[in-house]
Design an enzyme around this catalytic site. Sequence first.
Site, mmCIF file in Angstrom:
data_model
loop_
_atom_site.group_PDB
_atom_site.id
_atom_site.type_symbol
_atom_site.label_atom_id
_atom_site.label_comp_id
_atom_site.label_asym_id
_atom_site.label_seq_id
_atom_site.Cartn_x
_atom_site.Cartn_y
_atom_site.Cartn_z
ATOM 1 N N GLY A 1 -101.685 67.119 22.032
ATOM 2 C CA GLY A 1 -100.325 66.681 22.345
ATOM 3 C C GLY A 1 -100.159 66.118 23.744
ATOM 4 N N TYR B 1 -89.375 73.375 11.152
ATOM 5 C CA TYR B 1 -89.942 73.405 12.509
ATOM 6 C C TYR B 1 -89.796 74.796 13.121
ATOM 7 C CZ TYR B 1 -90.370 72.286 17.516
ATOM 8 O OH TYR B 1 -90.732 72.261 18.853
#
Length: 251
Positions: free
Chosen positions: A14, A159
């Site tokens: 990321g 999420y």
Amino acid sequence: MNLNLENQVVIITGATGGIGGDIAAEFLKEKAIVLCLFRNELKMEQFKSNLKEGDIPVKNLYSYKCDLLDYREIVKTVGDINKKFNKVNTLVNCAGYTKEYPFAMLDEDEISHTLDINLKSPMMLTHAILRIMFRQKNGSIINVSSISAVKKGRGIVAYASAKSGIENFTRTLASEVGKKNIRVNCIRPGIIETSMSGQVISRTKDHIKEITCLGRFGKTKEISKMATFLASDDSSSYITGECITIDGGII
């Protein structure tokens, strides 16, 4: 603070995102060897350019293209890293994805994709790297969660569920690998100013003073400093199984 991270091998996912990019930059400032796993080559090149523009040294920066949803590719990439560096001191699982949308309107693929990127992917990468850490009898694993794991929120059911899973993964794995001198911790950011949090910031900008004790949004550096702190045996050798909240005191 000198955290003694020089020449420590750190794998980060990321890094092309806001929080992940600042974590990578912070490790580079500490003279660590930073290995970024990426999917999008253009984003990776832009990240490198941004580092150079910010006068952050990139001589210790390496990048490996890797599909974090493909376990065989993960194992191959980790094998290549092991052959080159012969150690992995720290893993930072920071790659994440969310799409704000009512849960009842999501299709199966979207739910699976969200769970895979935010929960299954970091678990599989950790699984592949643990053998190296077992051999060296040392290591720090840092997972990046979200305040949504413990706070209510609309449009983020999949999420938030995945991030809650990451926090339990952190706690339970810490109990399994602690005897091998491997520490596993989690950072739980609040509303941090990144492109991914744009919708949340847009909704809450007029109320931020009311919903946080500090009355402002967080900065990526306030997360990255914690990551290097948790990676260092000098500063956190007796910290494991913890989820550390950095949210400005969300009420």
